[in-house]
Design an enzyme around this catalytic site. Structure first.
Site, PDB file in Angstrom:
ATOM      1  N   TRP A 186      48.135  35.237  25.698  1.00 35.84           N
ATOM      2  CA  TRP A 186      48.998  35.750  26.767  1.00 35.84           C
ATOM      3  C   TRP A 186      50.164  34.793  26.893  1.00 35.84           C
ATOM      4  O   TRP A 186      49.964  33.573  26.984  1.00 35.84           O
ATOM      5  CB  TRP A 186      48.248  35.838  28.110  1.00 35.84           C
ATOM      6  CG  TRP A 186      49.217  35.984  29.238  1.00 35.84           C
ATOM      7  CD1 TRP A 186      49.950  37.101  29.542  1.00 35.84           C
ATOM      8  CD2 TRP A 186      49.628  34.968  30.168  1.00 35.84           C
ATOM      9  NE1 TRP A 186      50.795  36.828  30.608  1.00 35.84           N
ATOM     10  CE2 TRP A 186      50.601  35.535  31.007  1.00 35.84           C
ATOM     11  CE3 TRP A 186      49.262  33.632  30.362  1.00 35.84           C
ATOM     12  CZ2 TRP A 186      51.220  34.814  32.023  1.00 35.84           C
ATOM     13  CZ3 TRP A 186      49.875  32.913  31.384  1.00 35.84           C
ATOM     14  CH2 TRP A 186      50.832  33.506  32.211  1.00 35.84           C
ATOM     15  N   GLU A 225      47.287  40.105  25.450  1.00 34.47           N
ATOM     16  CA  GLU A 225      47.277  40.521  26.862  1.00 34.47           C
ATOM     17  C   GLU A 225      48.680  40.723  27.427  1.00 34.47           C
ATOM     18  O   GLU A 225      49.483  39.799  27.474  1.00 34.47           O
ATOM     19  CB  GLU A 225      46.548  39.430  27.678  1.00 34.47           C
ATOM     20  CG  GLU A 225      46.487  39.711  29.169  1.00 34.47           C
ATOM     21  CD  GLU A 225      45.856  38.554  29.967  1.00 34.47           C
ATOM     22  OE1 GLU A 225      45.677  37.450  29.415  1.00 34.47           O
ATOM     23  OE2 GLU A 225      45.556  38.783  31.155  1.00 34.47           O
ATOM     24  N   LYS A 227      51.228  42.319  30.723  1.00 35.97           N
ATOM     25  CA  LYS A 227      51.194  42.241  32.189  1.00 35.97           C
ATOM     26  C   LYS A 227      52.410  42.911  32.781  1.00 35.97           C
ATOM     27  O   LYS A 227      53.328  43.282  32.062  1.00 35.97           O
ATOM     28  CB  LYS A 227      50.990  40.775  32.553  1.00 35.97           C
ATOM     29  CG  LYS A 227      51.969  40.000  33.345  1.00 35.97           C
ATOM     30  CD  LYS A 227      51.417  38.575  33.570  1.00 35.97           C
ATOM     31  CE  LYS A 227      51.683  38.098  34.976  1.00 35.97           C
ATOM     32  NZ  LYS A 227      51.107  36.792  35.264  1.00 35.97           N
ATOM     33  N   ASP A 258      43.672  43.159  31.686  1.00 38.67           N
ATOM     34  CA  ASP A 258      43.472  42.320  32.871  1.00 38.67           C
ATOM     35  C   ASP A 258      43.659  43.245  34.068  1.00 38.67           C
ATOM     36  O   ASP A 258      44.704  43.891  34.203  1.00 38.67           O
ATOM     37  CB  ASP A 258      44.488  41.171  32.875  1.00 38.67           C
ATOM     38  CG  ASP A 258      44.317  40.238  34.061  1.00 38.67           C
ATOM     39  OD1 ASP A 258      44.240  40.739  35.198  1.00 38.67           O
ATOM     40  OD2 ASP A 258      44.278  39.017  33.869  1.00 38.67           O
ATOM     41  N   HIS A 261      46.953  43.396  36.034  1.00 40.15           N
ATOM     42  CA  HIS A 261      48.219  43.465  35.302  1.00 40.15           C
ATOM     43  C   HIS A 261      48.858  44.835  35.236  1.00 40.15           C
ATOM     44  O   HIS A 261      49.571  45.169  34.295  1.00 40.15           O
ATOM     45  CB  HIS A 261      48.027  42.907  33.893  1.00 40.15           C
ATOM     46  CG  HIS A 261      47.880  41.413  33.909  1.00 40.15           C
ATOM     47  ND1 HIS A 261      47.996  40.637  32.793  1.00 40.15           N
ATOM     48  CD2 HIS A 261      47.654  40.564  34.929  1.00 40.15           C
ATOM     49  CE1 HIS A 261      47.822  39.366  33.115  1.00 40.15           C
ATOM     50  NE2 HIS A 261      47.606  39.304  34.415  1.00 40.15           N
ATOM     51  N   HIS A 285      39.841  41.176  31.330  1.00 39.09           N
ATOM     52  CA  HIS A 285      40.015  40.045  32.234  1.00 39.09           C
ATOM     53  C   HIS A 285      39.734  40.628  33.608  1.00 39.09           C
ATOM     54  O   HIS A 285      40.618  41.236  34.220  1.00 39.09           O
ATOM     55  CB  HIS A 285      41.433  39.473  32.165  1.00 39.09           C
ATOM     56  CG  HIS A 285      41.579  38.409  31.130  1.00 39.09           C
ATOM     57  ND1 HIS A 285      42.686  37.617  31.026  1.00 39.09           N
ATOM     58  CD2 HIS A 285      40.729  37.994  30.160  1.00 39.09           C
ATOM     59  CE1 HIS A 285      42.520  36.754  30.023  1.00 39.09           C
ATOM     60  NE2 HIS A 285      41.342  36.972  29.483  1.00 39.09           N
ATOM     61  N   ASP A 293      49.307  40.486  41.342  1.00 34.43           N
ATOM     62  CA  ASP A 293      48.347  39.852  40.448  1.00 34.43           C
ATOM     63  C   ASP A 293      47.886  38.523  41.053  1.00 34.43           C
ATOM     64  O   ASP A 293      48.148  37.449  40.520  1.00 34.43           O
ATOM     65  CB  ASP A 293      49.037  39.627  39.088  1.00 34.43           C
ATOM     66  CG  ASP A 293      48.109  39.019  38.066  1.00 34.43           C
ATOM     67  OD1 ASP A 293      46.888  39.194  38.191  1.00 34.43           O
ATOM     68  OD2 ASP A 293      48.611  38.369  37.125  1.00 34.43           O
ATOM     69  N   ASP A 295      44.912  37.277  41.499  1.00 35.72           N
ATOM     70  CA  ASP A 295      43.731  36.644  40.914  1.00 35.72           C
ATOM     71  C   ASP A 295      42.710  36.207  41.954  1.00 35.72           C
ATOM     72  O   ASP A 295      42.141  35.112  41.870  1.00 35.72           O
ATOM     73  CB  ASP A 295      44.135  35.477  40.001  1.00 35.72           C
ATOM     74  CG  ASP A 295      44.845  35.962  38.756  1.00 35.72           C
ATOM     75  OD1 ASP A 295      44.207  36.631  37.939  1.00 35.72           O
ATOM     76  OD2 ASP A 295      46.055  35.695  38.604  1.00 35.72           O
ATOM     77  N   ASP A 325      38.806  36.510  34.963  1.00 32.64           N
ATOM     78  CA  ASP A 325      40.073  35.791  35.116  1.00 32.64           C
ATOM     79  C   ASP A 325      40.524  35.815  36.568  1.00 32.64           C
ATOM     80  O   ASP A 325      41.293  36.665  36.975  1.00 32.64           O
ATOM     81  CB  ASP A 325      41.150  36.415  34.206  1.00 32.64           C
ATOM     82  CG  ASP A 325      42.451  35.640  34.258  1.00 32.64           C
ATOM     83  OD1 ASP A 325      42.462  34.520  34.805  1.00 32.64           O
ATOM     84  OD2 ASP A 325      43.481  36.153  33.749  1.00 32.64           O
TER      85      ASP A 325
HETATM   86  C1  RNT Z   1      48.097  35.556  33.541  1.00 31.09           C
HETATM   87  C2  RNT Z   1      47.023  36.060  32.661  1.00 31.09           C
HETATM   88  C3  RNT Z   1      46.255  35.024  31.913  1.00 31.09           C
HETATM   89  C4  RNT Z   1      45.939  33.804  32.715  1.00 31.09           C
HETATM   90  C5  RNT Z   1      45.021  32.836  32.041  1.00 31.09           C
HETATM   91  C6  RNT Z   1      45.086  31.491  32.662  1.00 31.09           C
HETATM   92  O1  RNT Z   1      48.653  36.534  34.307  1.00 31.09           O
HETATM   93  O2  RNT Z   1      46.150  36.848  33.396  1.00 31.09           O
HETATM   94  O3  RNT Z   1      45.120  35.588  31.368  1.00 31.09           O
HETATM   95  O4  RNT Z   1      45.394  34.144  33.949  1.00 31.09           O
HETATM   96  O5  RNT Z   1      45.228  32.845  30.699  1.00 31.09           O
HETATM   97 ZN    ZN Z   2      44.356  37.527  32.354  1.00 28.15          ZN
END
Ligand code: RNT
Ligand code: ZN
Length: 417
Positions: A186, A225, A227, A258, A261, A285, A293, A295, A325
């Protein structure tokens, strides 16, 4: 919880599920085979162990300053093992390049070699854990807004070299563990404001990827990946979902989904059956976007549940890898791992317990209301008794009993940092 109570509840659940054609013993075995790839970066808010580490960049952010974050490799290992001891089943560990064992040396990203991961490989072996890997393009003086798509050849080549080296390391990990190491790529590349060079950046990213993937690395697998956007890069993302979906389909790469994303009303679950006819495998993820996003720690919310249903309903269990993630710095980080991992497992369990065949037949026979009825009824079926049994069988705390363990670890270990 008392063992005989858990057993009794399980026997009743088993009968209820058998009545709709679901074999809970078989599902318990399937769940045992469900391995999460636990991300190392929840333990320290994505800081890593580079001696020269600077501020976090690359459009991601961990918020909160709950005490006790891991400050070094030993603390991180101890935290991960603690979390693992409270999560039933066996799970992989997913490392970012910045988590190398650099032993006090300044090792730039284009200089990294497997030597800095040897102690991880040994640790993983001792602790029966398989490793996955990630190249790290963020939090570096050369991160800027563009890395692999940078028109400056010097900067682009720096990141190409980094990523090639990461593939070497992943391959060495795969060889050592005799199981392919999955490496996620990513990069944050994007633009804060309007730009007329979208095509240029995307063509450069494609070229860089082509160069990176030239060398065959038989004991690792590449996943890519995309986003929507990163903080400070709101107007344009070079590696969008479409870009990587097309790249993965054309180049036989694993596509990473993810859950944070996509646009807030877009369904990551719906991607599963849309891309599986074209890409061989998916990496997840699993995260929780709150308005963006962010997390947050994974919970059993509808989007997560739907994602696991879609995988099981598509018959794609053996085509998906299950990475986590999230990184929340505002709560106990071991608690975050345990809640997020157990919630992902519970979503998978509920999906495995669905009488999908039965519902599918009804749907194909045009029995609309029965489909709806059965799907609604599943929500109140005694799946929790099956999960409790799973915890009991795996010798980990049942229900909220893990809280006491985390409290103790906080008292004895993390609060002293
Ligand atoms: C970032 C991505 C990625 C990171 C990690 C740390 O938006 O989701 O995967 O969260 O690689
Ligand atoms: Zn991710």
């Amino acid at each position: 919880m008392k063992e005989n109570l858990i057993q009794k509840a399980y026997e009743i659940a088993k009968e209820r599920y058998a009545a709709i054609g679901v074999d809970t013993d078989k599902v318990l075995n399937q769940l045992q085979d469900f391995h999460l790839s636990m991300h190392c970066w929840q333990a320290d808010d994505v800081k890593g162990f580079e001696v020269q580490a600077g501020a976090m960049s690359g459009g991601i952010q961990s918020t909160g300053d709950f005490p006790g974050a891991a400050r070094n490799i030993d603390e991180l290992r101890s935290d991960v093992l603690k979390a693992k001891s409270l999560i039933p089943g066996s799970h992989r560990l997913n490392l970012h390049e910045i988590y190398g064992d650099f032993k006090g040396k300044v090792v730039d990203r284009d200089e990294v070699t497997v030597e800095y991961f040897q102690s991880w490989i040994d640790w993983a072996k001792e602790n029966n854990t398989l490793l996955d890997f990630n190249s790290s393009s963020f939090s570096h003086p050369k991160s800027g807004s563009l890395s692999l798509s940078n028109p400056d050849k010097g900067i682009r080549d720096f990141w190409i070299e980094h990523t090639k080296r990461c593939r070497e390391i992943a391959n060495a990990m795969g060889e050592a563990q005799n199981d392919p190491c999955i490496m996620n790529l990513w990069v944050h590349d994007g633009c804060k404001d309007v730009s007329v060079n979208h095509a240029l950046y995307r063509n450069l990213l494609k070229q860089s990827l082509d160069e990176i993937f030239t060398k065959e690395q038989p004991m690792m697998r590449d996943c890519i990946e995309g986003k929507v956007f990163g903080i400070g890069l709101e107007s344009f993302t070079v590696g969008s979902h479409d870009f990587y979906t097309a790249y993965a389909a054309q180049n036989d790469k694993i596509l990473t989904i993810d859950t944070g994303h996509y646009h807030p009303t877009e369904s990551p679950a719906d991607k599963v059956s849309a891309v599986l006819p074209f890409v061989k495998e998916l990496m997840l993820h699993v995260s929780r976007p709150v308005r963006w996003d962010s997390d947050h720690v994974t919970i059993m919310d509808d989007p997560t549940q739907e994602l696991f249903f879609e995988i099981v309903r598509a018959g794609a269990l053996d085509r998906v890898h299950y990475g986590l993630d999230f990184f929340d710095g505002s709560i106990n980080r071991i608690g975050a791992y345990v809640i997020g991992s157990r919630s992902a497992q519970k979503c998978m369990l509920r999906a495995l317990l669905e009488p999908t065949e039965l519902i599918s037949k009804l749907e194909l026979a045009g029995e609309g209301y029965k489909v709806l009825a059965l799907i609604e009824e599943q929500k109140a079926m005694p799946w929790t008794a099956v999960y409790d049994m799973f915890c009991l069988k795996n010798n980990v705390p049942v229900g909220d009993e893990f809280i006491a363990e985390i409290e103790k670890y906080e008292r004895d270990v993390t609060s002293k940092r």
